[in-house]
Write an enzyme that holds these catalytic residues in place. Sequence first.
Site: not given
Length: 308
Positions: A262, A281
């Site tokens: 990420e 997220h």
Amino acid sequence: MIVVCEFITPSGLQRLQQSGLEVHYDPHLWKDREALKARLAGASALIVRNQTQVNAELLAAAPRLRVVGRLGVGLDNINQPDLKAAGVQLYFARGINANGVAEYVMAAMLHLARNIAGAAAHVAEGGWNRAAFGGFELSGKTLGLVGLGEVGLRVARRARAFGMRVVASDPMRLPWESAVEDLGIELVSTPEVLRRAQFLSLHAPLTPETRELIRAETLAAMPRGSFLINTARGELVQQADLVAALRSGHLAGAVLDVVDPEPLPPEHLLRGVENLWITPHVAGLTAEAQEAVGLRVAEGVLNILGVA
């Protein structure tokens, strides 16, 4: 001094500043490891989110550190044995974003079942093909949960309200616990959850045992045409195997709020896959949860420091 090296809500920051202690707030400080180490030389507390790697190397630069506050629930960026060895306490916002994550899972299942966004885009483009967007109902479908902690239980409660059957696996739960019995959850083994789940939602922590839990053989065990939702950790899923299952049609769709790494690189294999939806997220990132997390961690850190 309290060092906050990632984003905290204004109310959480204000609570820290009201303590009378010196507070250094720089939400980008985590990006400069050496600058962070220098700032920690005189710090008694460090507050982080999920980007800062807290380990022995960082703690060595913080000889006066007494507590690390984690603005969230996942702890895989914090080496707890290193904290213990250094005599540093850990405070984190256990369960505080559980409602947001649970509602996200329900939203993901409704998206997969009804495709409202796709239908709206179709109409915006001039179409009116009702037969293509009928979808199906969640009622009567089986939801499988891997992990039955605070988030898993709240997902189960909402899914039961939709008329879904719920099967779950969690080595820390017993079938006669009131939370399990009252919600009508059938507690079974993880292989049995996989075998029966028309929707599979992951709520397990990242451990050596759960890393790449969802891979070719476990995906093959799921019913053809089933769906996967992951709001836990990206590393729970072997991403190449997931793509293969989606492209073969064995999985009908997947929603991922967490990926590895990420943020997702531009040319990553998960990009451009049909019937795969990825969000950045955000499952637990509701306004209410962030407000509560900031205040809870600020209070917890100040309590450990002995400041009212």
